[in-house]
Design an enzyme around this catalytic site. Structure first.
Site, PDB file in Angstrom:
ATOM      1  N   CYS A  87      46.061  40.325  89.758  1.00  0.00           N
ATOM      2  CA  CYS A  87      44.942  41.133  90.264  1.00  0.00           C
ATOM      3  C   CYS A  87      45.408  42.006  91.427  1.00  0.00           C
ATOM      4  O   CYS A  87      46.184  42.918  91.233  1.00  0.00           O
ATOM      5  CB  CYS A  87      43.761  40.229  90.627  1.00  0.00           C
ATOM      6  N   HIS A 203      42.822  36.565  85.744  1.00  0.00           N
ATOM      7  CA  HIS A 203      43.099  35.406  86.598  1.00  0.00           C
ATOM      8  C   HIS A 203      43.340  34.132  85.791  1.00  0.00           C
ATOM      9  O   HIS A 203      42.413  33.341  85.618  1.00  0.00           O
ATOM     10  CB  HIS A 203      41.912  35.172  87.537  1.00  0.00           C
ATOM     11  N   GLU A 205      44.865  31.601  86.867  1.00  0.00           N
ATOM     12  CA  GLU A 205      44.795  30.469  87.809  1.00  0.00           C
ATOM     13  C   GLU A 205      43.388  29.906  87.936  1.00  0.00           C
ATOM     14  O   GLU A 205      43.202  28.818  88.485  1.00  0.00           O
ATOM     15  CB  GLU A 205      45.355  30.872  89.178  1.00  0.00           C
TER      16      GLU A 205
END
Lengths: 231, 80
Positions: A87, A203, A205
């Site tokens: 990002c 994302h 994560e």
């Protein structure tokens, strides 16, 4: 796998990345401050997390890309070390010249925060060995400037060298229909020439627990954890 | 000495903000506006009085940070 996560003023996903790396590798990455001049010796992977470094002032990632630690990141990448930018981290990587192109305002001008399907590209890299080519994974996106743009020559080169890591798609895998932000060729993430630097807007994560939406992001961190390359 | 730096998008680079502003202006019924491109202006004060030196300094500021030369052009004006 020795990893380090850099925090810039305004980063806000570093905790999520640290958690994902801990889950996949079994130990904690080292936290690095943006004003540090060096990375710890023996670092295999450096992660630039998401957020809004320097408030997105001037251009997203522009000021962070000139932070003292970025010289060390550049040297690490030049040595063949792994670099992952997620990002805002991706925006910093293009601003720092480690990846080509730019991330412009989303075509619809709106900040987009939603779940998003991606199609996985090649799987012979340090980042994607635990996926299969063509896999459709569901992760999260949260950005206002994720519209990947580069000149025609650069796009042709990325495609020709098979350096598109992930493309946006819908649940059926249709890339055009699933493109949320106008990115050229539905690009969600790209590799550097030597495949050791990956920048991506989505994302992974944040998708590592069934409790919070799914585990499709785990593959990326498990791939990194399993990687035994020369760094 | 004062200077002004203007950073604009290169031709051909899509400017969704400019497009939105253009659409808004046209919706007011302001006739004769063909297109709008949005850019940035930096007003800078310098301690030097040497225009040539100032220009060199500001150009390197543009190359280093103020403009992303992949998509943007810049112009340095010494205002005196």
């Amino acid at each position: 796998m020795k990893s380090a996560v850099i925090t810039f003023p305004g980063s806000n996903r570093e905790g999520d990345v640290i958690r994902a790396l801990r889950q996949a590798t079994g130990h904690d990455p080292v936290s690095i401050w943006h004003q540090d001049a060096d990375l710890p010796k023996g670092t295999d992977l450096v992660v630039l997390p998401g957020g809004f470094s320097y408030g997105d002032y001037l251009r997203c990632g522009a000021i962070a890309a000139r932070a003292p630690v970025m010289d060390a990141v550049r040297a690490h990448a030049a040595r063949g070390g792994l670099v992952l930018g997620i990002c805002n981290g991706f925006q910093i990587l293009v601003e720092s010249g480690l990846l080509p192109g730019v991330l412009m305002r989303n075509a619809g001008l709106k900040f987009i925060c939603k779940m998003q399907h991606l199609k996985v590209g090649r799987t012979d890299t340090a980042f994607t060995s635990h996926y299969s080519t063509g896999d459709i994974i569901k992760v999260a996106i949260a950005h206002g400037e994720g519209n990947y743009v580069a000149d025609a020559e650069t796009i042709a080169r990325l495609e020709g060298e098979n350096r598109v890591a992930f493309r946006y798609c819908d649940a059926q895998g249709d890339t055009k229909a699933g493109n949320p932000n106008g990115s050229l060729n539905d690009i969600a993430g790209i590799y550097s020439e030597k495949l050791n630097v990956l920048g991506m807007m989505p994302h992974p994560e944040n998708l590592i627990e069934t409790l919070v939406g799914g585990t499709d992001g785990r593959g990326l961190f498990e791939s990194l954890s399993a990687y035994r390359g020369a760094a | 000495m004062k200077a002004r730096i203007t950073v604009t998008l290169k031709n051909g680079v899509l400017d969704p903000q400019g497009k939105a502003i253009e659409g808004a202006l046209q919706s007011f019924g302001l006739e004769g506006i063909d297109s709008v491109r949005q850019g940035k202006v930096f007003d800078i004060e310098l301690d030097s009085n040497d225009p040539a030196k100032a220009e060199g300094l500001l150009k390197s500021a543009c190359e280093k940070l103020l403009a992303n030369t992949v998509i943007e052009n810049y112009r340095v004006e010494i205002l005196g």
